[in-house]
Design a protein around this motif. Structure first.
Motif, PDB file in Angstrom:
ATOM      1  N   ALA A 196      -5.020 -15.144  -1.607  1.00  0.00           N
ATOM      2  CA  ALA A 196      -5.647 -13.826  -1.654  1.00  0.00           C
ATOM      3  C   ALA A 196      -6.535 -13.581  -0.444  1.00  0.00           C
ATOM      4  CB  ALA A 196      -6.445 -13.662  -2.941  1.00  0.00           C
ATOM      5  N   GLY A 197      -7.059 -14.632   0.166  1.00  0.00           N
ATOM      6  CA  GLY A 197      -7.922 -14.482   1.330  1.00  0.00           C
ATOM      7  C   GLY A 197      -7.257 -13.763   2.483  1.00  0.00           C
ATOM      8  N   ALA A 198      -5.954 -13.881   2.578  1.00  0.00           N
ATOM      9  CA  ALA A 198      -5.226 -13.206   3.657  1.00  0.00           C
ATOM     10  C   ALA A 198      -5.218 -11.701   3.466  1.00  0.00           C
ATOM     11  CB  ALA A 198      -3.797 -13.735   3.730  1.00  0.00           C
ATOM     12  N   PHE A 199      -5.507 -11.243   2.256  1.00  0.00           N
ATOM     13  CA  PHE A 199      -5.426  -9.820   1.941  1.00  0.00           C
ATOM     14  C   PHE A 199      -6.768  -9.227   1.514  1.00  0.00           C
ATOM     15  CE2 PHE A 199      -1.370 -11.881   1.179  1.00  0.00           C
ATOM     16  CZ  PHE A 199      -0.535 -11.118   1.964  1.00  0.00           C
ATOM     17  N   THR A 200      -7.812 -10.034   1.529  1.00  0.00           N
ATOM     18  CA  THR A 200      -9.132  -9.597   1.109  1.00  0.00           C
ATOM     19  C   THR A 200      -9.641  -8.478   2.011  1.00  0.00           C
ATOM     20  OG1 THR A 200      -9.644 -11.792   0.272  1.00  0.00           O
ATOM     21  CG2 THR A 200     -11.513 -10.365   0.726  1.00  0.00           C
ATOM     22  N   ASP A 201     -10.236  -7.478   1.388  1.00  0.00           N
ATOM     23  CA  ASP A 201     -10.890  -6.371   2.098  1.00  0.00           C
ATOM     24  C   ASP A 201      -9.948  -5.494   2.901  1.00  0.00           C
ATOM     25  OD1 ASP A 201     -13.339  -7.263   1.089  1.00  0.00           O
ATOM     26  OD2 ASP A 201     -13.694  -8.549   2.815  1.00  0.00           O
ATOM     27  N   LEU A 202      -8.677  -5.487   2.578  1.00  0.00           N
ATOM     28  CA  LEU A 202      -7.758  -4.569   3.251  1.00  0.00           C
ATOM     29  C   LEU A 202      -7.780  -3.243   2.490  1.00  0.00           C
ATOM     30  CD1 LEU A 202      -4.699  -6.873   4.040  1.00  0.00           C
ATOM     31  CD2 LEU A 202      -6.437  -6.031   5.625  1.00  0.00           C
TER      32      LEU A 202
ATOM     33  N   VAL B 240      -4.639  -6.635  -4.767  1.00  0.00           N
ATOM     34  CA  VAL B 240      -4.213  -8.031  -4.679  1.00  0.00           C
ATOM     35  C   VAL B 240      -4.433  -8.724  -6.023  1.00  0.00           C
ATOM     36  CG1 VAL B 240      -4.546 -10.232  -3.485  1.00  0.00           C
ATOM     37  CG2 VAL B 240      -4.877  -8.089  -2.251  1.00  0.00           C
ATOM     38  N   LEU B 241      -3.459  -9.516  -6.420  1.00  0.00           N
ATOM     39  CA  LEU B 241      -3.565 -10.360  -7.604  1.00  0.00           C
ATOM     40  C   LEU B 241      -3.304 -11.784  -7.161  1.00  0.00           C
ATOM     41  CD1 LEU B 241      -3.758 -10.827 -10.677  1.00  0.00           C
ATOM     42  CD2 LEU B 241      -1.296 -10.401 -10.775  1.00  0.00           C
ATOM     43  N   GLU B 242      -4.316 -12.634  -7.298  1.00  0.00           N
ATOM     44  CA  GLU B 242      -4.137 -14.043  -6.925  1.00  0.00           C
ATOM     45  C   GLU B 242      -3.623 -14.816  -8.116  1.00  0.00           C
ATOM     46  OE1 GLU B 242      -6.381 -17.477  -4.369  1.00  0.00           O
ATOM     47  OE2 GLU B 242      -7.617 -16.023  -5.413  1.00  0.00           O
ATOM     48  N   VAL B 243      -2.606 -15.629  -7.875  1.00  0.00           N
ATOM     49  CA  VAL B 243      -2.070 -16.491  -8.925  1.00  0.00           C
ATOM     50  C   VAL B 243      -2.475 -17.924  -8.637  1.00  0.00           C
ATOM     51  CG1 VAL B 243      -0.146 -14.964  -9.470  1.00  0.00           C
ATOM     52  CG2 VAL B 243       0.143 -16.706  -7.734  1.00  0.00           C
ATOM     53  N   ALA B 244      -2.609 -18.698  -9.684  1.00  0.00           N
ATOM     54  CA  ALA B 244      -3.005 -20.094  -9.532  1.00  0.00           C
ATOM     55  C   ALA B 244      -1.876 -20.898  -8.932  1.00  0.00           C
ATOM     56  CB  ALA B 244      -3.382 -20.670 -10.896  1.00  0.00           C
ATOM     57  N   THR B 245      -2.245 -21.899  -8.173  1.00  0.00           N
ATOM     58  CA  THR B 245      -1.239 -22.784  -7.606  1.00  0.00           C
ATOM     59  C   THR B 245      -0.788 -23.764  -8.685  1.00  0.00           C
ATOM     60  OG1 THR B 245      -2.953 -24.303  -6.834  1.00  0.00           O
ATOM     61  CG2 THR B 245      -2.184 -22.644  -5.279  1.00  0.00           C
ATOM     62  N   GLY B 246       0.466 -24.144  -8.605  1.00  0.00           N
ATOM     63  CA  GLY B 246       1.009 -25.096  -9.575  1.00  0.00           C
ATOM     64  C   GLY B 246       0.592 -26.516  -9.231  1.00  0.00           C
ATOM     65  N   GLY B 247       0.623 -27.357 -10.214  1.00  0.00           N
ATOM     66  CA  GLY B 247       0.367 -28.763  -9.948  1.00  0.00           C
ATOM     67  C   GLY B 247      -0.847 -29.235 -10.496  1.00  0.00           C
TER      68      GLY B 247
ATOM     69  N   ALA C 249       0.832  -1.207   0.000  1.00  0.00           N
ATOM     70  CA  ALA C 249       0.000   0.000   0.000  1.00  0.00           C
ATOM     71  C   ALA C 249       0.866   1.256   0.000  1.00  0.00           C
ATOM     72  CB  ALA C 249      -0.940  -0.011   1.205  1.00  0.00           C
ATOM     73  N   ALA C 250       1.877   1.278   0.831  1.00  0.00           N
ATOM     74  CA  ALA C 250       2.723   2.467   0.963  1.00  0.00           C
ATOM     75  C   ALA C 250       3.528   2.747  -0.303  1.00  0.00           C
ATOM     76  CB  ALA C 250       3.664   2.313   2.161  1.00  0.00           C
ATOM     77  N   TRP C 251       3.918   1.713  -0.997  1.00  0.00           N
ATOM     78  CA  TRP C 251       4.752   1.873  -2.187  1.00  0.00           C
ATOM     79  C   TRP C 251       3.945   1.768  -3.482  1.00  0.00           C
ATOM     80  CZ3 TRP C 251       9.792   3.308  -2.309  1.00  0.00           C
ATOM     81  CH2 TRP C 251      10.473   3.321  -1.090  1.00  0.00           C
ATOM     82  N   ASP C 252       2.601   1.736  -3.351  1.00  0.00           N
ATOM     83  CA  ASP C 252       1.718   1.642  -4.517  1.00  0.00           C
ATOM     84  C   ASP C 252       2.062   0.432  -5.381  1.00  0.00           C
ATOM     85  OD1 ASP C 252      -0.467   2.453  -6.025  1.00  0.00           O
ATOM     86  OD2 ASP C 252       0.770   3.660  -7.379  1.00  0.00           O
ATOM     87  N   ARG C 253       2.160  -0.698  -4.722  1.00  0.00           N
ATOM     88  CA  ARG C 253       2.458  -1.971  -5.395  1.00  0.00           C
ATOM     89  C   ARG C 253       1.278  -2.912  -5.237  1.00  0.00           C
ATOM     90  NH1 ARG C 253       8.133  -2.366  -6.519  1.00  0.00           N
ATOM     91  NH2 ARG C 253       8.782  -0.196  -6.607  1.00  0.00           N
ATOM     92  N   THR C 254       1.297  -4.007  -5.958  1.00  0.00           N
ATOM     93  CA  THR C 254       0.275  -5.044  -5.881  1.00  0.00           C
ATOM     94  C   THR C 254       0.830  -6.253  -5.153  1.00  0.00           C
ATOM     95  OG1 THR C 254      -0.721  -4.311  -7.962  1.00  0.00           O
ATOM     96  CG2 THR C 254      -1.190  -6.568  -7.281  1.00  0.00           C
ATOM     97  N   VAL C 255       0.037  -6.802  -4.247  1.00  0.00           N
ATOM     98  CA  VAL C 255       0.412  -8.052  -3.584  1.00  0.00           C
ATOM     99  C   VAL C 255       0.065  -9.180  -4.545  1.00  0.00           C
ATOM    100  CG1 VAL C 255      -0.051  -9.616  -1.649  1.00  0.00           C
ATOM    101  CG2 VAL C 255      -0.029  -7.135  -1.275  1.00  0.00           C
TER     102      VAL C 255
END
Length: 78
Positions: A60-66, A71-78, A49-55
């Protein structure tokens, strides 16, 4: 060599006064909402947030509604 290449691509951002202010605001927000988050997740979110970056995360649930956190969620491998 791998770590050096990663560091060139993704520089480490300092925990400075801007991040500390964002961290305090996020901590207050999650406490008001009654949805606590992990200490490290809040530091990551505050830094973004402070550096205007994307997590970018697989959890993504850990960062939801902050507030102020993108937030950009990436798919898990496998």
């Amino acid at each position: 060599a791998f770590v050096t290449d990663v560091r060139r691509t993704l520089p480490a951002l300092p925990y400075d006064d801007r991040v500390a202010d964002a961290h305090a605001a996020l901590l207050a927000a999650v406490r008001r909402a009654g949805r606590p988050r992990g200490a490290h997740d809040l530091i990551v979110a505050a830094t973004a947030a402070a550096w205007d970056r994307t997590v970018v995360t697989r959890d993504a649930g850990a960062f939801t509604d902050l507030p102020g956190v993108t937030v950009l969620e990436v798919a898990t491998g496998g």
